[in-house]
Scaffold this active site. Sequence first.
Site, PDB file in Angstrom:
ATOM      1  N   GLU A  86       0.543  -1.178   0.045  1.00  0.00           N
ATOM      2  CA  GLU A  86       0.135   0.478  -0.441  1.00  0.00           C
ATOM      3  C   GLU A  86       1.003   1.542   0.021  1.00  0.00           C
ATOM      4  O   GLU A  86       2.444   1.146   0.490  1.00  0.00           O
ATOM      5  CB  GLU A  86      -0.868   0.162   0.951  1.00  0.00           C
ATOM      6  CG  GLU A  86      -2.053   0.982   1.396  1.00  0.00           C
ATOM      7  CD  GLU A  86      -2.512   1.173   2.969  1.00  0.00           C
ATOM      8  OE1 GLU A  86      -1.465   0.646   4.144  1.00  0.00           O
ATOM      9  OE2 GLU A  86      -3.434   1.735   2.654  1.00  0.00           O
ATOM     10  N   LYS A 186     -10.211   0.451  -0.599  1.00  0.00           N
ATOM     11  CA  LYS A 186      -9.881   0.754   0.633  1.00  0.00           C
ATOM     12  C   LYS A 186     -11.206   0.755   1.948  1.00  0.00           C
ATOM     13  O   LYS A 186     -11.779   1.539   1.102  1.00  0.00           O
ATOM     14  CB  LYS A 186      -8.433   0.955   1.517  1.00  0.00           C
ATOM     15  CG  LYS A 186      -8.204   0.632   2.439  1.00  0.00           C
ATOM     16  CD  LYS A 186      -7.370   1.924   3.213  1.00  0.00           C
ATOM     17  CE  LYS A 186      -6.647   0.790   4.711  1.00  0.00           C
ATOM     18  NZ  LYS A 186      -5.360   2.120   4.721  1.00  0.00           N
ATOM     19  N   CYS A 219      -4.503  -3.174   4.299  1.00  0.00           N
ATOM     20  CA  CYS A 219      -4.016  -2.754   5.821  1.00  0.00           C
ATOM     21  C   CYS A 219      -4.836  -2.623   6.806  1.00  0.00           C
ATOM     22  O   CYS A 219      -4.999  -3.643   6.970  1.00  0.00           O
ATOM     23  CB  CYS A 219      -3.361  -1.568   4.737  1.00  0.00           C
ATOM     24  SG  CYS A 219      -2.780  -0.274   6.396  1.00  0.00           S
TER      25      CYS A 219
END
Length: 522
Positions: A86, A186, A219
């Site tokens: 990321e 995300k 993440c």
Amino acid sequence: MAFTMMALCWKLLICFLFYQVVSGRVRREGHYVAAVYEHESILSPNPAAPVERRAALELMGRNLDIYEQQVLAAARQGAQIIVFPEDGIHGFNFTRSSIYPYLDFVPHSHSGKWNPCRESHLYNDTEVVQRLSCMALKNKIFLVANLGSKQPCERSEPRCPSDGRFQFNTNVAFGADGALLATYRKHNLYFEYAFDTPAEPDYAFFDTPFAGKFGMFTCFDILFFEPAVSLITQYNLKQIVYPTAWMNQLPLLSAVEFQQAFSTAFNVNILAANIHHPTLGMTGSGIYTPVKSFIYHNMESYGGKLIVAEIPVIAADYKTNLESNERFRVNLHDSCRTSTSTSLDDEVCFKEQETPGRVSEKEKGKEQSPPFFYAEMMYDNFTFVPLWGEKGELQVCANSLCCYLNYQRAVLTDELYALGVFDGLHTVHGTYYVQACALVKCGGLSFSTCGQEVTDATALIDFQLWANMSTPYIFPLLLTSGITLDFADHMGWKNNHYFLSKNRTSAGLLTAALYGRWYEKD
Ligand SMILES: *[C@@H]1O[C@H](CO)[C@@H](O)[C@H](O)[C@H]1NC(C)=O
Ligand SMILES: *[C@@H]1O[C@H](CO)[C@@H](O)[C@H](O)[C@H]1NC(C)=O
Ligand SMILES: *[C@@H]1O[C@H](CO)[C@@H](O)[C@H](O)[C@H]1NC(C)=O
Ligand SMILES: *[C@@H]1O[C@H](CO)[C@@H](O)[C@H](O)[C@H]1NC(C)=O
Ligand SMILES: *[C@@H]1O[C@H](CO)[C@@H](O)[C@H](O)[C@H]1NC(C)=O
């Protein structure tokens, strides 16, 4: 004659070269070769300042040059898929407007029909996507990377931001022919003010000929039900690609520690790529299987690191949970029979007929023996009891969670360990409900140091750790000295307690914990 010899030599040479190429790709049946790259991104010196698209592309181009070298290196080692971290291409700390020149247009509804390398003319502002697609195509490798994307919207749409566009933190996956196979936006942003949250969670996955479907998330997503847990369970996924930019936090949330725990908990392989910025506490990537892993964690030196490993495909119909429960049961019976300790045997090993959650008379008589104390661990108020002496049995409770430990220290070292419990809503740097039962090494010899970040330990402790967790989502953590990983001998459910045991860790013990996420209470 000379001619035939020449021809033969040629043939041999070609055969030889061909064999080399092929041998680089020789794999064991049911295995595939994966690569992840921990990248030290070249960052904008002043991410909040506005720049031209040209300057943004120039900076991102320098990161992409490094990606290109790593894709080549990975392909040469036989990798069939490579994952990048990321923020690896554009960096971080932007504002909503200052990131705009760094954003590519990424069509979100697609079906593997667009090949950005071959059909570059279809859309404007797709320079980054095109380069990634070409890397995949040239090296015949599946490729996953993260970038910023933009999606124009009508200001009349209810969710459309006032600047007329959505900005997403986006993963893109390309096939070995360069086709864009899947995108993921995300969902659980970590204080990323430059980006929008998509209206609905994306359930993103793509198919491969070598290992079936791979799911994608990013993440912070790893700590939440949506979309990570939903995705894995709904689509029965066994392979995950996971770009991350993770700041390590000991004792329970260092990158490699939690990535391994996730792999073990859900019985999935994870290809996790973190960015490498030791000064920000960011390192920790790996290729994880539920029982073995290939990791990189390095706080000392700069630069990137390519990990390539051959791992087994976990078949989607493999009844692992049932099977491992059965194995656990058998092993536990054996160890119970030989064990001289009693409390675990009585409470966890054999009394399968016992009413769920009921506590035996013997247990009731056992008081929570002082001295217990409070100390802050990762911003949460944990209740602790210290480990004293060579061996013992401990119990500590908080709210509805009780945590038990049976331990024996091989050698008495001058190190303080404590058993801690927390059952509550974590509210710092994100809001999420945690049930944790943790054996940790303290920072020093006083109680107030328990919960501090520690990276080295020498004590070898044999232990059995169990707790009456209220959530089925339990991440077993086992971290040893120097941020290395170890694996439990046994773990699983028994009489409404989750159980983890280990004898002879390969290095000094830092953390052994049951980290539970009670998603419904977030
Ligand atoms: C980004 O922000 C963090 C904290 O907000 C800060 O510590 C860090 O130095 C910043 N990094 C860069 C590259 O600007
Ligand atoms: C790309 O941008 C140019 C210049 O703004 C415009 O003329 C062209 O129509 C655009 N192409 C596409 C495919 O949107
Ligand atoms: C683990 O260690 C404990 C205590 O040292 C011992 O009682 C038990 O038999 C050991 N278990 C195994 C499986 O070795
Ligand atoms: C931790 O919790 C205990 C029990 O509720 C309380 O007495 C103590 O003050 C708390 N400590 C902190 C630092 O909040
Ligand atoms: C866990 O055990 C403790 C002590 O026996 C008990 O008070 C508590 O209610 C239990 N929690 C659950 C969820 O059963």
